[in-house]
Design an enzyme around this catalytic site. Sequence first.
Site, short mmCIF file in Angstrom:
data_model
loop_
_atom_site.label_atom_id
_atom_site.label_comp_id
_atom_site.label_asym_id
_atom_site.label_seq_id
_atom_site.Cartn_x
_atom_site.Cartn_y
_atom_site.Cartn_z
N ARG A 1 0.67 -1.37 -0.02
CA ARG A 1 0.10 -0.05 0.03
C ARG A 1 0.98 1.31 0.01
O ARG A 1 1.76 1.30 0.36
CB ARG A 1 -0.82 -0.09 1.12
N THR B 1 -9.86 0.12 -9.25
CA THR B 1 -8.91 -0.72 -8.83
C THR B 1 -8.78 -1.74 -9.76
O THR B 1 -9.78 -1.76 -10.57
CB THR B 1 -9.36 -1.26 -7.46
N SER C 1 -10.24 -0.88 1.14
CA SER C 1 -11.28 -1.92 1.21
C SER C 1 -10.70 -3.23 0.24
O SER C 1 -11.57 -4.21 0.10
CB SER C 1 -12.29 -1.39 0.59
#
Length: 570
Positions: free
Chosen positions: A109, A382, A454
């Site tokens: 991330r 995404t 998420s």
Amino acid sequence: MRYTILLLSVLFLQCSTPKNLVGPKGAVNPYQYTSSKKVVVQNGAVASAHPLASKVGMEIMRQGGNAFDAAIATQLALAVVYPTAGNIGGGGFLVARRASGETVALDYRETASSLARRDMYLDAAGNVLQGKSLNGHLAAGVPGTIAGLFETAKYGNLPFAKLIQPAIDLAEKGFVLTDREAGSLNSIQADLAKYNTVKNAFQKESPWHGGDTLVQTDLANTLKRVRDAGAAGFYEGKTAQLVIEEMSRGAGIITLEDMKNYKAKWREPHIFSYKGYTIVGMPMPSSGGILLHQMMKMVEEKPLVTYGFQSPLAVQLMVEAERRAYADRAEHMGDADFVKVPEKALTDTAYLNQRMRDYKPGEAGSSQATRPGKLTHESEETTHLCVIDAAGNAVSVTTTLNNSYGSKTVVGGAGFLLNDEMDDFSVKPGVPNLYGAVGGEANAIAPGKRMLSSMTPTIVLKDGKPFLVVGTPGGTTIPTSVYQTILNIIDFGLRTEDAVYKPKFHHQWLPDEIAVEKSFPTDVRTALEKMGYKITERGSIGRVEAIKVLPNGSFEAVADNRGDDAAEGW
Ligand code: GLY
């Protein structure tokens, strides 16, 4: 059954022993290619958002790579052929089951720059500076993808140089755009003009058309630096310098030190059982694994199967679990390296049973009555890929730039788009943002912190062996889409393609409504409305990729029909 869509030509030239993997005479021809939505194969399978990327992954396995090698090569190819979400300027998460039986989770991330501040998107009066966390230089977190790919390579068989070469070739020699891709590039020309200081490969005076070839020379050169110098070819040297120069032209805050210090992190996967299956998911800083755990456990003992697939009572039950899980997400979740996330308490069986105590079959719950929490807006652009090989490796990867084309800012001379992942933080904790959602304290901005996600890359095991590899893009709809896909298969016994293609629904606590896709059955909508639910119709929910292992050991790979997604295998 294999569905074949002829995209560009009736002729698909395939060479059995290609010199170059990518090229008119290579196994992957970027000028003429087919696309499959479903394959059933024995040796290895890949499902991703782009046919060329899936083909690259499959060819890497055919040439001796394992599922980890294929996942790396597919991601790098997506960074070239799927610029809307594929990336080297963003970040992602990987969940995998190794042939040895070990399960692993990798966090790459993005992080907030060391110069980031809690109130960096607020004006002097404390009001949100609209759009600043979404577009342009200030929206970008420090990219994690390249570090993640090099960590992933620990489990591969092939040299990284071989895995990155297809992406270099696709960038250098170009690939042919579909109508959908040309339209997408046309739709961002105004933003590209606004948020870039140096002209880039996506910008064009006249409109893009399907059939045009997109060549990305700067990106090819960046990828070559990575091929030749490893992760340092991105985080140090010329590429890092180009990032810093871009930052200074656009008042961004990523520093050379931020680039050099970026680290991908191995995490303990979030694992739980469901009806005899083992679910392996992503832990913090993605909420995906915990949300999936909460939602599945809240319905496990309920009569879902008796209710039946997409019956009003089944949808209502699943929605009530979604409502409660998302309320918890908003309140309690953030980067666990920075804040305490009560992971055990949130997934405790007694707690989850107690959460469902006020659920009444046939009667709508209320988000006001459900314990208050706070939500963050998340973009839906995404991308997910699944890979499996015959040795028993299974890899599930979700990566993102956040919004479509991220911050819309391309690093001048380096050819890659920067993410706008900073918007996944609570820009102003406790106060509604641009989208009417509010964010929690646990997810406030801090230097070096990872923003809450998420993304839900997931592997389902049966008797310790891969049964299902699954995931999807879709922002806050990601966990609900994965949840529904898994239940569609385990509880409702749907075929994999039906589990993926059937219309989806989504409830995220706030707003207190069920969002449904256009094709969601009208009679079920009406029944839910009669129970007291507000229903809103929206565009696609998720773009799921799934690979199921059939009882005879074959791999059934399915790519979502909501996009150009493709499944490949042999
Ligand atoms: N940017 C979408 C997510 O991380 O969930």
